[in-house]
Write a protein that holds these residues in place. Structure first.
Motif, PDB file in Angstrom:
ATOM      1  N   TYR A 159      18.116 -37.490  63.770  1.00 17.44           N
ATOM      2  CA  TYR A 159      19.447 -37.273  63.194  1.00 17.44           C
ATOM      3  C   TYR A 159      20.497 -37.366  64.294  1.00 17.44           C
ATOM      4  N   ARG A 167      29.479 -28.009  65.046  1.00 18.72           N
ATOM      5  CA  ARG A 167      28.363 -27.727  65.949  1.00 18.72           C
ATOM      6  C   ARG A 167      27.069 -28.331  65.438  1.00 18.72           C
ATOM      7  N   TRP A 168      27.107 -28.964  64.264  1.00 13.29           N
ATOM      8  CA  TRP A 168      25.878 -29.485  63.672  1.00 13.29           C
ATOM      9  C   TRP A 168      25.283 -30.587  64.548  1.00 13.29           C
ATOM     10  N   GLY A 169      24.044 -30.405  64.896  1.00 15.15           N
ATOM     11  CA  GLY A 169      23.367 -31.412  65.700  1.00 15.15           C
ATOM     12  C   GLY A 169      23.599 -31.256  67.193  1.00 15.15           C
ATOM     13  N   THR A 170      24.264 -30.200  67.597  1.00 14.33           N
ATOM     14  CA  THR A 170      24.425 -29.908  69.014  1.00 14.33           C
ATOM     15  C   THR A 170      23.463 -28.777  69.350  1.00 14.33           C
ATOM     16  N   VAL A 171      22.641 -28.986  70.366  1.00 11.28           N
ATOM     17  CA  VAL A 171      21.673 -27.951  70.742  1.00 11.28           C
ATOM     18  C   VAL A 171      22.441 -26.668  71.053  1.00 11.28           C
ATOM     19  N   PHE A 204      15.367 -30.725  58.123  1.00 10.15           N
ATOM     20  CA  PHE A 204      15.487 -30.453  59.558  1.00 10.15           C
ATOM     21  C   PHE A 204      15.841 -28.984  59.799  1.00 10.15           C
ATOM     22  N   PRO A 255      16.361 -28.744  66.792  1.00  2.43           N
ATOM     23  CA  PRO A 255      17.493 -28.361  67.643  1.00  2.43           C
ATOM     24  C   PRO A 255      18.831 -28.751  66.996  1.00  2.43           C
ATOM     25  N   GLY A 256      19.778 -27.824  67.071  1.00  2.00           N
ATOM     26  CA  GLY A 256      21.124 -28.121  66.581  1.00  2.00           C
ATOM     27  C   GLY A 256      21.317 -28.001  65.081  1.00  2.00           C
ATOM     28  N   MET A 257      20.265 -27.639  64.366  1.00  2.00           N
ATOM     29  CA  MET A 257      20.417 -27.514  62.912  1.00  2.00           C
ATOM     30  C   MET A 257      21.047 -26.162  62.565  1.00  2.00           C
ATOM     31  N   LEU A 258      21.849 -26.168  61.499  1.00  2.00           N
ATOM     32  CA  LEU A 258      22.589 -24.961  61.141  1.00  2.00           C
ATOM     33  C   LEU A 258      22.359 -24.592  59.685  1.00  2.00           C
TER      34      LEU A 258
END
Lengths: 492, 484
Positions: free
Chosen positions: A102, A204-208, B48, B54-57
């Motif tokens: 993604y 912030r979606w997809g940011t570690v 996901f 990583p980075g999923m919300l």
């Protein structure tokens, strides 16, 4: 043709539209610069093929008159943003071989506007650090050197690779993330412009994640105008991020009117630290004079809880990190070190996968959240945080923007502050309060230290009033007229 | 009545509290858009977010919030317009995030009440402490590989409501009644399918014992019990185990225990000292959950009639006995079916038919209400035929069985077999005369004082008319003729 890598984003945009050069040529020039700058270690992964493909697409779109606002602009992406099909590491051993399926919202927004990815920029491991010395992939080197010696210097952190790539003219801009100063401080150390927008402005979606309530993506560019262009392309509401704010993204470039007459600029007295270096104090005074000359009204303000900001930050950020990093357990992706049983596999994987600073913060955060300590640490820190936000709220009743130094010193040499974490944490003293309050902030290069290193000034704004910050930064930039460049010693 | 265990040193009272985990009926998980269908192939309903990439919300699912509020209203509970999601941190292979998102200090629903139905129409009120929303974990599968544990994340992130009771129950029967009533309400509301076999409802059972009237004793918690029968068995075992310890002068250690349904015993899982420190803190990825009264009121306006209200109405407006009313309202589908049958008909007669012959035949033919070959209208026709005297109750039962077996309508069977009840006094008189003429000795005995023979003559007349003679009319005409 003159060196295309010296152009600003705005100039390149205009040049591409006027067909003075192609996106492929622009990207090729930057790839050449990348090749010659490997010694700076700015990238963890170079994506040269993707860059050429992207530039080719941009040329098509330019030809069709369908160019986006970042069309054909080659940029570096901090390796904290997940990029589909490209290794994403967060500069940590524990994410070995992790290739996301993604694309982070921020980078997806940039690609939609035509930006071209040169590679994934190096950073402090999981963005934890102020000197880019904690990366599993090695230190990033600051392109700047003191005039007095040849010691390699840190680029600041955590967005050190991003900062170096922009300062060394390898990339025209770079994405960064700022949790307690990770964009603004390296921008100051490398003589570029770095902006952290309001918390919630960029998805912030997809940011570690490092510390979810503080992490915010932002821009690293060479001019304030470039910041305006790039920020507008990245920002925007994202329903996939519950903390993203549903607000229109203004035309930030239009905010650059050059007119700050009557603007009230606050000077927080608590930021005059004991033992502040003379250079920093002088630069700050200079900034005040520049803004005054441009017609702004200078107002001394008080942010009384400032001194508690750093300790509160170093409770809250590690607490959130200790939980956010629990998912790196060797079960589903990244590094797995086999063990005798599940618990053993966990401890071996996490023991080998995380570096020292990350482990330190996980320990601190775990402790701060533990039964019996939660009230004294985490809850107390949250109360402090609320007070700090209140300080700013009060201040913004009196002023429109706040001027401070970005960092307490210029860039330092490797190992100089490595031994004492507390000394390292002090780097964030001017940047952390705005992070805790979620406010927008920008660092612009405003002068040189006595040994020839760039120093930055910071402007802070009201929530979602990036426009005033950008407008004021534009005026400051013009007044400072910072044209110094590092010598290109790394090309030797 | 509470359960009292008589020990050598005196009586012990059992105290029970339940934490029921009810899966929210919803098309999507609590914080992701993944499907939640039961029985899907392993790891096919995983986004996901559910796999904690990583980075999923997480993003809160509005439908799940509505379901929780609806359930809260159904439990007459306080709805909290402001609630907070917290992280409960612990490591396990089927917990991808390394934390479960739950609600700790500020749940979405506060105190409420559940009325349980006990034997003989007795009811008791059990306090609800709270209801909160949380994510389910995935499933670890230990028996499909010799050395590895496999993980199925289909359940990971599924929305659960944890409904916590006060320690108000005093016997296994009360605990069972609580779970049944709660399940009934959830099904009425459509907020949980209550299917314990599929794990969409399971209970943590807290048991302690004390001298009657004393302070609460130390409790033990038995985790994840998924049938009403096992809940009762676990309580009986655990209460007796605790009494045995106390009687011997020991003390109860607060701990989490596992109920082994095969051995019928509970075993220690972990002690209080070994308990996790979950390091709860507000999830910074999620803003506090806030809604206004209008949101709650819209849900309230849509609330169906719940079992208690329905039962009251059946009793007071329809004249049904409390027992029958209780049986009819336990399942919403049954109550709805009954109301269709009773519409415009004699409610008591309809109730008798639904709870008697209808249930009996469902059982006989291995059907459930959902698969019943008899519609409410078809049953209603039978009730009509009985009520207007077309067929007798006895004939009706035979007709009804045939309806179940053939799917034919009642009137068709009655016509086909000529079962229509004879109310024609002329025809009945003829039949009576024939019977009297054929039994002169019995007539003489009857007239000689053997009154009981009235039944014999009655039976003969009914037999000779193939059961179709209206018994009331036979009775009325027979006696004068016998008496001469």
């Amino acid at each position: 043709m003159s060196d295309l890598t010296k152009l600003t984003i705005a100039e390149a945009r205009d040049g591409l539209k006027a067909s003075k050069f192609s996106a492929r040529e622009l990207t090729a020039a930057h790839i050449t610069a990348m090749e010659s700058a490997k010694g700076l270690n700015a990238f963890i992964t170079e994506t040269l093929e993707k860059a050429v493909e992207g530039a080719t697409r941009s040329d098509d779109r330019l030809a069709k008159g369908e160019a986006g606002n970042m069309e054909g602009i080659p940029i570096a992406v901090k390796d904290l943003f997940c990029t589909k099909g490209t290794l994403t590491t967060a500069a940590s051993h524990i994410l070995d071989g992790f290739t996301p399926e993604y694309e982070s919202t921020v980078t997806a927004n940039l690609w939609a506007e035509g930006a071209v990815m040169l590679g994934k920029a190096n950073l402090d491991e999981f963005a934890m650090g102020s000197s880019n010395e904690t990366s599993y992939y090695g230190n990033v080197v600051n392109p700047w050197r003191r005039t007095t010696d040849d010691q390699p210097l840190v680029p600041g952190g955590s967005s050190g690779g991003s900062a170096t790539s922009v300062a060394a003219n390898i990339a025209m801009g770079a994405t960064g993330t700022d949790t307690g100063g990770s964009i603004r401080q390296p921008a100051a150390f490398t003589g570029i412009v770095g902006m952290k927008p309001t918390y919630g402005r960029c998805s912030r979606w997809g940011t570690v994640a490092f510390a979810s309530s503080l992490d915010q993506a932002g821009t690293m560019t060479r001019t304030v105008r470039d910041t305006a262009i790039m920020l507008e392309a990245m920002a925007g509401f994202d329903p996939k991020d519950g903390t993203s704010v549903d607000m229109e993204v203004p035309n930030f470039e239009a905010a650059l009117t050059g007119d700050i007459r009557g603007l009230k600029v606050g000077i927080p007295k608590e930021y005059r630290l004991d033992g502040m270096s003379e250079e920093i104090a002088t630069l700050w005074e200079q900034g005040v004079d520049w803004l005054k000359s441009a017609g702004a009204e200078i107002v001394e303000i008080s942010l009384p809880h400032t001194k508690y900001a750093l300790p509160a930050y170093y409770i809250i950020a590690p607490a959130e990190a200790s939980s956010n990093l629990a998912r790196y357990d060797g079960v589903r992706y990244g590094l797995r070190v086999e063990g005798e049983n599940l618990d053993d596999m966990y401890s071996r994987t996490r023991g080998e996968g995380f570096g020292e600073e990350v482990q330190r913060r996980i320990m601190i955060g775990t402790y701060a959240l533990s039964a019996g300590y939660y009230d004294a640490y985490y809850l107390k820190a949250q109360k402090v945080r609320a007070r700090i936000a209140e300080d700013f709220k009060e201040a913004y009743k009196l002023v429109d923007t706040i001027l401070t130094p970005t960092a307490p010193s210029a860039a330092f040499a490797f190992g100089e502050k490595g031994d004492d974490p507390l000394e390292m944490y002090l780097n964030d003293v001017f940047t952390v309060p705005a992070s805790l309050a979620g406010l927008p902030g920008i660092s612009i290069p405003a002068g040189l230290s006595s040994d020839g290193l760039p120093l930055g000034l910071q402007l802070l704004g009201r929530p979602f009033d990036e426009e005033t910050v950008i407008r004021t930064a534009g005026v400051l930039e013009e007044a400072a007229n910072f044209t110094a460049k590092p010598t290109t010693w790394w090309r030797a | 009545m509470g359960m009292i265990i008589q020990g050598a040193t005196g009586d012990w009272e059992v105290v029970i509290g339940l934490e029921v985990h009810a899966q929210v009926s919803s098309n999507a998980k609590l914080f992701s858009g993944s499907a939640t269908e039961y029985g899907a192939e392993q790891n096919t309903q995983v986004s996901f977010v559910d796999a904690a990439m990583p980075g999923m919300l997480p993003v809160i699912n509005r439908a799940a919030v509505e379901q929780a509020v609806k359930t809260g209203l159904g439990l007459k509970a306080k709805i909290n317009n402001f609630s907070v999601f917290d992280r409960k941190n612990y490591f396990y292979a089927d917990l991808p995030q390394g934390y479960q998102i739950s609600q700790f200090l500020q749940p979405i629903v506060g105190e409420g009440i559940l009325t349980i139905d006990l034997k003989d129409g007795v009811t008791r009120e059990i306090g609800i402490t709270r209801l909160h929303l949380e994510q389910d974990a995935g499933k670890s599968i230990h028996d499909q590989h010799p050395s590895m544990t496999l993980v199925d994340l289909n359940r990971s992130g599924v929305a659960l409501m944890e409904i916590v009771s006060e320690p108000d129950m005093r016997s296994p029967e009360e605990a069972a009644a609580y779970v049944k009533k709660l399940r009934s309400i959830l099904r009425y509301l459509g907020t949980c399918d209550g299917n314990m076999d599929e794990g969409s409802m399971r209970a943590d059972v807290n048991v302690s014992v004390r001298r009657p009237g004393d302070e609460l004793g130390t409790r033990c918690e038995m985790k994840n019990i998924n049938s009403v029968r096992f809940i009762q068995a676990a309580i009986v075992y655990e209460a007796n185990r605790q009494v045995d310890i106390l009687e011997e002068g020991g003390t109860i250690a607060q701990e989490t225990r596992l109920y082994d349904s095969v051995k019928g015993e509970t075993r220690s899982m972990r002690s209080k000292e070994e308990a996790h420190d979950y390091r709860y803190f507000p999830d910074p990825d999620l803003l506090p959950l806030e809604f206004d009264d209008a949101f709650v009121n819209a849900i309230k306006a849509d609330l169906p009639e719940l079992p208690d209200a329905k039962k009251d109405r059946f009793i007071s407006e329809m004249g049904i006995s409390p027992y029958d009313a209780g049986v009819l309202v336990a399942e919403k589908e049954v109550a709805d079916f009954f109301e269709l049958v009773a519409k415009g008909r004699d409610a008591k007669l309809s109730a008798n038919w639904v709870t008697g012959e209808f249930f009996g035949n469902l059982k006989r033919t291995g059907n459930t209400l959902a698969t019943s070959p008899i519609s409410a209208d078809a049953l209603g026709e039978v009730v009509d035929l009985v009520k207007d005297g077309t067929i007798s109750n006895r004939i009706a039962k035979e007709v009804f069985e045939e309806m179940f077996d053939t799917g034919k309508s009642a009137s068709a069977i009655v016509d086909e077999k000529g079962l229509k009840q004879v109310s024609d006094t002329g025809a009945i008189e003829v039949a009576i005369d024939e019977v009297i003429a054929a039994n002169p000795e019995k007539l003489a005995e009857y007239r000689g004082g053997k009154d009981k023979l009235l039944g014999f003559f009655m039976g003969q007349v009914m037999k000779n008319t193939g059961g179709k003679a209206n018994p009331g009319i036979v009775n009325k005409l027979l006696k004068p003729k016998l008496d001469g």
